[in-house]
Enzyme design. Structure first.
Site, mmCIF file in Angstrom:
data_model
loop_
_atom_site.group_PDB
_atom_site.id
_atom_site.type_symbol
_atom_site.label_atom_id
_atom_site.label_comp_id
_atom_site.label_asym_id
_atom_site.label_seq_id
_atom_site.Cartn_x
_atom_site.Cartn_y
_atom_site.Cartn_z
ATOM 1 C CD GLU A 239 80.631 55.421 54.601
ATOM 2 O OE1 GLU A 239 81.738 55.909 54.440
ATOM 3 O OE2 GLU A 239 80.313 54.731 55.605
ATOM 4 C CB CYS A 273 73.609 54.443 57.702
ATOM 5 S SG CYS A 273 74.462 55.994 57.975
HETATM 6 P P1 NAD Z 1 69.471 51.328 47.690
HETATM 7 O O1 NAD Z 1 70.739 50.592 47.711
HETATM 8 O O2 NAD Z 1 68.288 50.642 47.173
HETATM 9 O O3 NAD Z 1 69.598 52.668 46.816
HETATM 10 C C1 NAD Z 1 70.584 53.625 47.024
HETATM 11 C C2 NAD Z 1 70.863 54.362 45.717
HETATM 12 O O4 NAD Z 1 71.402 53.456 44.763
HETATM 13 C C3 NAD Z 1 69.625 54.961 45.060
HETATM 14 O O5 NAD Z 1 69.962 56.188 44.451
HETATM 15 C C4 NAD Z 1 69.282 53.941 43.991
HETATM 16 O O6 NAD Z 1 68.538 54.474 42.919
HETATM 17 C C5 NAD Z 1 70.659 53.512 43.556
HETATM 18 N N1 NAD Z 1 70.747 52.189 42.940
HETATM 19 C C6 NAD Z 1 70.100 51.069 43.335
HETATM 20 N N2 NAD Z 1 70.461 50.033 42.545
HETATM 21 C C7 NAD Z 1 71.370 50.504 41.653
HETATM 22 C C8 NAD Z 1 72.107 49.917 40.585
HETATM 23 N N3 NAD Z 1 72.005 48.626 40.276
HETATM 24 N N4 NAD Z 1 72.945 50.697 39.875
HETATM 25 C C9 NAD Z 1 73.089 52.008 40.173
HETATM 26 N N5 NAD Z 1 72.400 52.621 41.158
HETATM 27 C C10 NAD Z 1 71.560 51.882 41.911
HETATM 28 O O7 NAD Z 1 69.277 51.843 49.173
HETATM 29 P P2 NAD Z 1 68.065 52.681 49.779
HETATM 30 O O8 NAD Z 1 66.954 51.747 50.054
HETATM 31 O O9 NAD Z 1 67.788 53.827 48.912
HETATM 32 O O10 NAD Z 1 68.721 53.228 51.142
HETATM 33 C C11 NAD Z 1 68.555 52.623 52.338
HETATM 34 C C12 NAD Z 1 69.788 51.827 52.688
HETATM 35 O O11 NAD Z 1 70.963 52.640 52.642
HETATM 36 C C13 NAD Z 1 69.746 51.302 54.086
HETATM 37 O O12 NAD Z 1 70.057 49.942 54.071
HETATM 38 C C14 NAD Z 1 70.806 52.079 54.841
HETATM 39 O O13 NAD Z 1 71.436 51.431 55.875
HETATM 40 C C15 NAD Z 1 71.760 52.456 53.797
HETATM 41 N N6 NAD Z 1 72.406 53.724 54.154
HETATM 42 C C16 NAD Z 1 73.674 53.688 54.615
HETATM 43 C C17 NAD Z 1 74.297 54.868 54.997
HETATM 44 C C18 NAD Z 1 75.713 54.881 55.514
HETATM 45 O O14 NAD Z 1 76.317 55.938 55.606
HETATM 46 N N7 NAD Z 1 76.286 53.757 55.841
HETATM 47 C C19 NAD Z 1 73.623 56.071 54.896
HETATM 48 C C20 NAD Z 1 72.334 56.055 54.428
HETATM 49 C C21 NAD Z 1 71.735 54.869 54.038
#
Ligand code: NAD
Length: 497
Positions: A239, A273
């Site tokens: 997501e 999101c």
């Molecule tokens: P992000 O992708 O930076 O991080 C999300 C998670 O992934 C964190 O726990 C992070 O530590 C982990 N992560 C990052 N890189 C990784 C890697 N290489 N390997 C393993 N784990 C890794 O996102 P964010 O900034 O924390 O969240 C905001 C974003 O999430 C926004 O763009 C938002 O739209 C999206 N979001 C989407 C939904 C949905 O349901 N569609 C819900 C909430 C947030």
């Protein structure tokens, strides 16, 4: 896994965004510690897979009751690490409870052996089982730290899997609390484990060891993890981001649209999101709508932390700066800010909700996700133009339409998004947990909610028993005759079966 043990060499600091104070230090676990957790989870899962579904349901229903009973303290924890307003924190409680109840009721039927049509009518008896996959990895973001860990884990657990979660380093406390509550509900140890630490160590070890990966976060990370899941040939659900549109049709109820805009754009300070970031309003109602919206936005209360607060803190000062960079860029390029944009002196990360008009197409925020309390309004000549603009995006997560019901349904069928809300911002579709939720285009892969949201955590096993005559034909019948018999059966079957 939530206390520092001798192999932790590093820690993560958790900050309260309202104050900037550090409220907890937690271990940044090592690769070996994550591997140990997987070994433990695998042992626990083997036993859990043999536990009758009805027993799993009992535990999930106890979890449902405990989350409701402990809601005040859980909401406090969520607020302490996210800074969000109390009503948005309570939404997380609601989501978990509704999800637990929904899947608790549905799991026995979804997981029971089902009938399927056999290869040869009458002669083939075919049934389908849904076996657990093993250990499901969940990698979660910071914006809904309870929902996006526990709600995604519930269907996986009901399906007989173990779950290992990496919460975002900024918001591990709600997830850790959920682990304690799950244990209190009777979930055996090792089945739902929260591992704190860094993306490159804990996150990557989960990606490389889980049997299914559920990710919520940015599109950028989602692509990387999708590639890795592809290399390992494991199932993957993601997501991701959105740039969600709202259409205000000529026949919209304007007061209702204004209320829906407030909910759709500023819940959780827009760090959602499915939050609306673009509004396309019909010229005939644009002025009335815009004036009323600005008035309503200016009446929102910021800070305080209690139920009366409409707008809480953003997740961090850095994120607030990032949000304001988007706004400054748009204003430099010609946008007008109708309201908001202050950084109230309540803490390092508060931003008063912002409504913009005249955002030019070359402004970054025109197409990129801001993920904050910011929305722009664009006036359109008719709803076809609104639709074209709504669909002109690399994303397709959520959309909202304010219109008469008849017009709303007509328009909704033309929107390229995983969820479309009529006369609501996002909650009608997101709250319909019996229906799929997820993104088109760069907004994701797979779905949460609905039957699919549980069955994705299973392996289908088709069992077919052949009776009397082998599929290759009766003994002694030559191939040509059998081909003619089959052709007759097929012709007949087209009409009857
Ligand atoms: P992000 O992708 O930076 O991080 C999300 C998670 O992934 C964190 O726990 C992070 O530590 C982990 N992560 C990052 N890189 C990784 C890697 N290489 N390997 C393993 N784990 C890794 O996102 P964010 O900034 O924390 O969240 C905001 C974003 O999430 C926004 O763009 C938002 O739209 C999206 N979001 C989407 C939904 C949905 O349901 N569609 C819900 C909430 C947030």
């Amino acid at each position: 896994m939530t206390t520092i043990d001798e192999r932790s060499t590093d820690t993560i600091a958790v900050e309260n965004p309202r104050t900037g104070q550090i409220i907890a230090h937690l271990p940044a676990l090592s690769r070996q510690q994550v591997m140990d957790a997987f070994a433990h989870a695998r042992r626990a899962q083997r036993q859990w897979a043999r536990t009758p579904v009805e027993q799993r349901v009992k535990i999930v229903m106890r979890l449902h009751d405990l989350v409701l009973a402990k809601q005040a303290e859980i909401v406090d924890i969520i607020q302490s690490e996210t800074g969000k307003n109390r009503a948005s924190a309570f939404d997380e409680i609601l989501d978990v409870v509704v999800t637990a109840r929904h899947y608790g009721k549905k799991a026995p039927k979804l997981l029971s052996r089902s009938r399927a049509k056999g290869a040869l009518p009458v002669l083939t008896k075919t049934r389908v089982d849904h076996a657990p996959i093993g250990v499901v990895g969940i990698i979660a973001p910071w914006n809904y730290p309870l929902t996006l860990t526990l709600s995604d884990a519930i269907p996986a657990l009901l399906a007989g899997n173990a779950v290992i979660v990496k919460p975002d380093p900024k918001t591990p406390l709600s997830a850790i609390e959920s682990e304690k509550i799950a244990r209190e509900a009777g979930l055996p140890e090792g089945l739902y484990t929260i591992l704190t630490g860094h993306a490159d160590v804990v996150g990557q070890t989960i990606v490389h060891n889980s049997d299914y990966l559920m990710f919520t976060g940015s599109t950028k990370t989602g692509r990387i993890l999708g590639t890795q899941a592809g290399e390992r040939l494991i199932g993957y659900s993601a997501e991701l981001g959105g740039k969600n549109p709202m259409i205000i049709a000529r026949d919209a109820d304007i007061d209702r649209a204004v209320r829906g805009t407030i909910d759709g754009c500023f819940s959780n300070s827009g760090q959602l999101c499915v939050s609306v970031e673009r509004i396309f309003v019909h010229r005939a109602v644009a002025q009335r709508y815009t004036e009323k919206l600005v008035q309503a936005v200016e009446a929102l209360t910021i800070g305080g932390g209690g139920w009366e607060e409409n707008i809480g803190s953003l997740i961090s000062a850095e994120h607030a700066d990032r949000v304001m960079d988007f706004v400054d860029d748009a204003v430099r390029k010609g946008a007008r800010m109708l309201t908001g944009g202050r950084r109230p002196d309540l803490g390092p990360a508060f931003v008063a909700p912002i409504v913009l008009v005249d955002v030019p197409e070359d402004a970054h925020m025109y197409r990129e996700e801001v993920f904050g309390p910011v929305v722009y309004i664009e006036t359109v000549d008719d709803e076809d133009q609104a639709l074209a603009k709504a669909n002109d995006s690399e994303y397709g997560l959520n959309a909202s339409i304010f219109a008469s019901p008849r017009r709303g349904w007509e328009l909704a069928q033309q929107v390229e998004a995983g969820t479309v809300n009529i006369n609501e911002g996002f909650a009608a579709a997101f709250g319909s947990v019996d229906a799929p939720m997820g993104g088109w285009k760069s907004s994701g892969l797979g779905r949460r909610h609905s039957d699919y949201g549980l069955l994705k955590y299973t392996q289908a096993r088709t069992i077919a028993q052949q009776r009397l005559v082998p599929v290759s034909g009766p003994k002694g019948m030559d191939k040509h005759t059998y081909a003619q018999v089959l052709s007759t059966v097929l012709r007949w079957g087209k009409r009857v079966l």
